[in-house]
Design an enzyme around this catalytic site. Structure first.
Site, PDB file in Angstrom:
ATOM      1  N   ARG A 147       0.761  -1.142  -0.041  1.00 39.24           N
ATOM      2  CA  ARG A 147      -0.108  -0.032  -0.015  1.00 39.24           C
ATOM      3  C   ARG A 147       0.775   1.253  -0.079  1.00 39.24           C
ATOM      4  O   ARG A 147       1.735   1.469   0.720  1.00 39.24           O
ATOM      5  CB  ARG A 147      -0.765   0.011   1.311  1.00 39.24           C
ATOM      6  CG  ARG A 147      -1.843   1.092   1.229  1.00 39.24           C
ATOM      7  CD  ARG A 147      -2.719   1.121   2.473  1.00 39.24           C
ATOM      8  NE  ARG A 147      -2.190   1.983   3.543  1.00 39.24           N
ATOM      9  CZ  ARG A 147      -2.644   2.626   4.489  1.00 39.24           C
ATOM     10  NH1 ARG A 147      -3.755   2.448   4.866  1.00 39.24           N
ATOM     11  NH2 ARG A 147      -2.001   3.592   5.339  1.00 39.24           N
ATOM     12  N   TYR A 159      -3.240  11.534   5.677  1.00 46.07           N
ATOM     13  CA  TYR A 159      -3.625  10.252   6.454  1.00 46.07           C
ATOM     14  C   TYR A 159      -2.325   9.265   5.896  1.00 46.07           C
ATOM     15  O   TYR A 159      -2.106   9.068   4.773  1.00 46.07           O
ATOM     16  CB  TYR A 159      -4.954   9.606   6.072  1.00 46.07           C
ATOM     17  CG  TYR A 159      -4.971   8.263   6.213  1.00 46.07           C
ATOM     18  CD1 TYR A 159      -5.155   7.891   7.527  1.00 46.07           C
ATOM     19  CD2 TYR A 159      -4.678   7.408   5.288  1.00 46.07           C
ATOM     20  CE1 TYR A 159      -4.798   6.401   7.778  1.00 46.07           C
ATOM     21  CE2 TYR A 159      -4.932   6.053   5.685  1.00 46.07           C
ATOM     22  CZ  TYR A 159      -4.815   5.617   6.829  1.00 46.07           C
ATOM     23  OH  TYR A 159      -4.805   4.273   6.911  1.00 46.07           O
ATOM     24  N   ASP A 210      -5.176   3.713  -0.068  1.00 47.43           N
ATOM     25  CA  ASP A 210      -6.377   4.079   0.901  1.00 47.43           C
ATOM     26  C   ASP A 210      -6.587   5.255   0.817  1.00 47.43           C
ATOM     27  O   ASP A 210      -5.978   6.416   1.191  1.00 47.43           O
ATOM     28  CB  ASP A 210      -5.811   3.544   2.194  1.00 47.43           C
ATOM     29  CG  ASP A 210      -7.133   3.513   3.081  1.00 47.43           C
ATOM     30  OD1 ASP A 210      -8.030   4.089   3.104  1.00 47.43           O
ATOM     31  OD2 ASP A 210      -6.713   2.891   4.251  1.00 47.43           O
ATOM     32  N   HIS A 212      -9.317   6.422   2.622  1.00 46.08           N
ATOM     33  CA  HIS A 212      -9.631   7.013   3.825  1.00 46.08           C
ATOM     34  C   HIS A 212     -10.864   7.598   4.171  1.00 46.08           C
ATOM     35  O   HIS A 212     -11.084   8.758   4.918  1.00 46.08           O
ATOM     36  CB  HIS A 212      -8.275   7.503   4.869  1.00 46.08           C
ATOM     37  CG  HIS A 212      -8.258   6.744   6.254  1.00 46.08           C
ATOM     38  ND1 HIS A 212      -8.559   7.680   7.394  1.00 46.08           N
ATOM     39  CD2 HIS A 212      -8.203   5.498   6.475  1.00 46.08           C
ATOM     40  CE1 HIS A 212      -8.107   6.818   8.369  1.00 46.08           C
ATOM     41  NE2 HIS A 212      -8.219   5.676   8.031  1.00 46.08           N
ATOM     42  N   GLU A 236      -8.947   1.896  -1.809  1.00 47.28           N
ATOM     43  CA  GLU A 236      -9.772   1.558  -0.357  1.00 47.28           C
ATOM     44  C   GLU A 236     -10.490   2.769   0.035  1.00 47.28           C
ATOM     45  O   GLU A 236     -10.084   3.711  -0.113  1.00 47.28           O
ATOM     46  CB  GLU A 236      -8.707   0.879   0.529  1.00 47.28           C
ATOM     47  CG  GLU A 236      -9.168   0.708   2.079  1.00 47.28           C
ATOM     48  CD  GLU A 236      -7.965   0.153   2.817  1.00 47.28           C
ATOM     49  OE1 GLU A 236      -7.105  -0.187   2.351  1.00 47.28           O
ATOM     50  OE2 GLU A 236      -8.133   0.571   3.968  1.00 47.28           O
ATOM     51  N   GLU A 262     -13.377  -1.591   6.806  1.00 46.68           N
ATOM     52  CA  GLU A 262     -12.724  -1.773   7.905  1.00 46.68           C
ATOM     53  C   GLU A 262     -13.582  -1.243   9.073  1.00 46.68           C
ATOM     54  O   GLU A 262     -13.029  -1.641  10.156  1.00 46.68           O
ATOM     55  CB  GLU A 262     -11.207  -1.208   7.788  1.00 46.68           C
ATOM     56  CG  GLU A 262     -11.344   0.169   7.774  1.00 46.68           C
ATOM     57  CD  GLU A 262      -9.868   0.793   7.476  1.00 46.68           C
ATOM     58  OE1 GLU A 262      -9.035   0.288   6.945  1.00 46.68           O
ATOM     59  OE2 GLU A 262      -9.477   2.083   8.114  1.00 46.68           O
ATOM     60  N   ARG A 283     -13.490  -5.683   3.495  1.00 47.91           N
ATOM     61  CA  ARG A 283     -12.307  -5.449   4.514  1.00 47.91           C
ATOM     62  C   ARG A 283     -12.806  -5.697   6.054  1.00 47.91           C
ATOM     63  O   ARG A 283     -12.071  -5.475   6.955  1.00 47.91           O
ATOM     64  CB  ARG A 283     -11.862  -4.049   4.417  1.00 47.91           C
ATOM     65  CG  ARG A 283     -11.277  -3.822   3.104  1.00 47.91           C
ATOM     66  CD  ARG A 283     -10.031  -3.066   2.875  1.00 47.91           C
ATOM     67  NE  ARG A 283      -9.512  -2.330   3.878  1.00 47.91           N
ATOM     68  CZ  ARG A 283      -8.244  -2.985   4.686  1.00 47.91           C
ATOM     69  NH1 ARG A 283      -7.758  -3.767   4.447  1.00 47.91           N
ATOM     70  NH2 ARG A 283      -7.965  -2.019   5.580  1.00 47.91           N
ATOM     71  N   GLU A 339      -4.089  -7.414   5.117  1.00 48.07           N
ATOM     72  CA  GLU A 339      -3.230  -6.522   5.465  1.00 48.07           C
ATOM     73  C   GLU A 339      -2.354  -6.853   6.603  1.00 48.07           C
ATOM     74  O   GLU A 339      -2.839  -7.439   7.649  1.00 48.07           O
ATOM     75  CB  GLU A 339      -3.982  -5.182   5.779  1.00 48.07           C
ATOM     76  CG  GLU A 339      -3.335  -3.864   6.223  1.00 48.07           C
ATOM     77  CD  GLU A 339      -4.383  -2.728   6.636  1.00 48.07           C
ATOM     78  OE1 GLU A 339      -5.333  -2.999   7.180  1.00 48.07           O
ATOM     79  OE2 GLU A 339      -3.650  -1.494   6.540  1.00 48.07           O
ATOM     80  N   TRP A 402     -11.787  12.189   8.933  1.00 49.45           N
ATOM     81  CA  TRP A 402     -10.177  11.886   9.038  1.00 49.45           C
ATOM     82  C   TRP A 402      -9.758  10.506   8.561  1.00 49.45           C
ATOM     83  O   TRP A 402     -10.729   9.395   8.421  1.00 49.45           O
ATOM     84  CB  TRP A 402      -9.684  11.625  10.470  1.00 49.45           C
ATOM     85  CG  TRP A 402      -8.430  11.032  10.429  1.00 49.45           C
ATOM     86  CD1 TRP A 402      -7.214  11.849  10.255  1.00 49.45           C
ATOM     87  CD2 TRP A 402      -7.885   9.935  11.049  1.00 49.45           C
ATOM     88  NE1 TRP A 402      -6.104  11.184  10.300  1.00 49.45           N
ATOM     89  CE2 TRP A 402      -6.505   9.849  10.779  1.00 49.45           C
ATOM     90  CE3 TRP A 402      -8.638   8.711  11.314  1.00 49.45           C
ATOM     91  CZ2 TRP A 402      -5.816   8.794  10.939  1.00 49.45           C
ATOM     92  CZ3 TRP A 402      -7.628   7.402  11.578  1.00 49.45           C
ATOM     93  CH2 TRP A 402      -6.289   7.587  11.187  1.00 49.45           C
TER      94      TRP A 402
HETATM   95  O1  EZ4 Z   1      -6.835   4.298   9.899  1.00 51.15           O
HETATM   96  O2  EZ4 Z   1      -6.729   1.006  11.865  1.00 51.15           O
HETATM   97  O3  EZ4 Z   1      -6.217   0.551   6.345  1.00 51.15           O
HETATM   98  N1  EZ4 Z   1      -5.968   0.649   7.429  1.00 51.15           N
HETATM   99  C1  EZ4 Z   1      -6.339   1.914   7.964  1.00 51.15           C
HETATM  100  C2  EZ4 Z   1      -5.824   1.996   9.140  1.00 51.15           C
HETATM  101  C3  EZ4 Z   1      -6.918   2.838  10.235  1.00 51.15           C
HETATM  102  C4  EZ4 Z   1      -6.663   2.512  11.645  1.00 51.15           C
HETATM  103  C5  EZ4 Z   1      -7.842   3.085  12.441  1.00 51.15           C
HETATM  104  O4  EZ4 Z   1      -7.748   2.568  13.931  1.00 51.15           O
HETATM  105  O5  EZ4 Z   1      -6.994   2.599   7.208  1.00 51.15           O
HETATM  106  O6  EZ4 Z   1      -4.649   2.547   9.587  1.00 51.15           O
HETATM  107 CO    CO Z   2      -7.837   1.774   5.780  1.00 52.94          CO
END
Ligand code: EZ4
Ligand code: CO
Length: 402
Positions: A147, A159, A210, A212, A236, A262, A283, A339, A402
């Site tokens: 990743r 992030y 990702d 996020h 992701e 996730e 996920r 992961e 976030w």
């Molecule tokens: O931000 O697990 O794909 N992994 C992620 C992680 C999440 C954290 C949050 O607790 O997006 O880094």
């Molecule tokens: Co993630």
């Protein structure tokens, strides 16, 4: 066999972990991960006040019945706190059952479907050069899937990018850190990162990214389309997913494979995503989605619709969760990828385990149970330290994801 006691262990060997230990009258015990990053003590209270008192005297072999008892019996269904607590109990019971049978957990799930579990690691850097250097390091370590996350010019933090160290740990402060975000700047930068990575490393290694939960559906569609030439393994969490219909629009516009889930804690969180074939990878994790008992239902639903698994495995999911995930991954027919962020040495010492990394794969062990234990004396040396995940604002101060 009867459950005679339940104990919650909170430890902070570099970061917080919540672990449930269930003991039986036959001396066999089971361990489950109950860590909910930034909200740890809510799960501790849920377990101690509302779950453990109901477990004493129950037959630990009745894994399904106990899951239903805790899920239906609460009246209040779903939610991350509840489902983490149920997951911890479920995991500990599967551990006990497998230990009693003298078998590694994957044998009880249906046996081995593959030799080893393909994993992806995290490469991140403040700029494209630094991220490329890190991707190279992961390739040198034997990773086949990586990743890649990168700082965005004009933004102080992004992030997935470590500020002063390469080991990324987002829950970093006693009160939430404030980050700043610009989708416009991000969308212009990410395709340049992957252009560079493909030019430098070719199309051999799998590359993942990702977002996020920071994009709108049309922005995600744009990013997916811009990344198509670089053939990502997946994009992701492109959008926040309370509204599962959002993925219809993304899907219409791009062939970049999509992963999400996730933060999901229920099979209903992904019912539409899966049944409409709006995603390629689900996920959900053992700890956040109600344990093996619900995770395998999600995987079975996903299998009907060509959706494969890609379990969350960041460092805030403890080695217990990782160990169990590997048994699940070793069995699940529609496995995609796992992961794998390496835990710190201190964490690995507190949680002795029998899985190991080699040649880009994690290998599950043959120890009866899920193969992960907790050293309680060592755990006690690392008391809980409050730590929050950051919050995120747009450049004009608007509260954001976030
Ligand atoms: O931000 O697990 O794909 N992994 C992620 C992680 C999440 C954290 C949050 O607790 O997006 O880094
Ligand atoms: Co993630």
């Amino acid at each position: 066999m009867q459950i005679i006691s339940g104990k919650v262990i909170v430890t902070c060997p570099g970061r917080n972990f919540v672990t449930l230990k269930l003991e039986t009258d036959e001396g066999i015990y089971g361990i489950g991960d109950a860590t909910l990053n930034g909200r740890e003590q809510a799960v501790v209270a849920y377990l101690q006040e509302h779950v453990i008192p109901c477990l004493t005297g129950r037959d630990p072999h009745q894994v399904e019945d106990t899951w239903q008892y805790l899920y239906r019996g609460a009246y209040w269904r779903r939610g991350p706190v509840t489902m983490c607590a149920i997951a911890a109990v479920d995991t500990a019971l599967w551990d006990i059952k497998a230990k009693a049978a003298g078998l590694p957990l994957y044998q009880l799930l249906g046996g081995r479907s593959r030799q080893a579990v393909l994993v992806y690691g995290h490469a991140n850097g403040r700029d494209i050069d630094e991220t490329a250097e890190q991707v190279g390091k992961y390739i040198d370590m034997g990773y086949r899937a990586i990743r890649a996350q990168c700082g965005v010019p004009g933004l102080a933090s992004t992030y997935g990018v470590a500020a002063d160290k390469l080991f990324y740990e987002p829950a970093d402060a006693d009160l939430p850190t404030e980050n700043t975000w610009s989708t416009e700047k991000y969308l212009l930068h990410v395709p340049q990162l992957f252009e560079r990575l493909r030019n430098e490393f070719g199309f051999g290694p799998h590359l993942l990214h990702d977002a996020h939960h920071r994009l709108t559906p049309i922005e995600a569609a744009r990013l997916g389309r811009d990344l198509e030439p670089y053939r990502l393994f997946w994009l992701e969490d492109s959008v926040a997913c309370e509204n599962q219909q959002s993925f219809r629009l993304i899907r219409q516009h791009t062939t970049t494979p999509l992963a999400v889930g996730e933060v999901f804690n229920s099979i209903y969180d992904c019912q539409q995503l899966i049944a409409e074939q709006l995603i390629d990878y689900i996920r959900t994790s053992v700890v956040h989605a109600g344990g093996i008992t619900q995770l395998r239902r999600i995987a079975s639903l996903a299998e009907l619709y060509h959706v494969r698994t890609g379990c969350h495995g960041a460092t805030d999911l403890s080695p217990v969760c990782m160990g169990v995930a590997l048994h699940f991954d070793t069995w699940v027919p529609n496995f995609g990828i796992q992961e794998y962020m390496r835990h710190s040495e201190a964490t690995d010492e507190v949680f002795p385990h029998d899985y190991h990394f080699a040649d880009g794969y994690l290998h599950t062990g043959e120890t009866p149970g899920h193969g992960v234990d907790i050293d309680e004396a060592l755990a006690a040396k690392y008391p809980y330290q409050r730590a929050f995940l950051p919050v995120n604002r747009l450049e004009d101060g608007t509260m954001f994801n976030w």
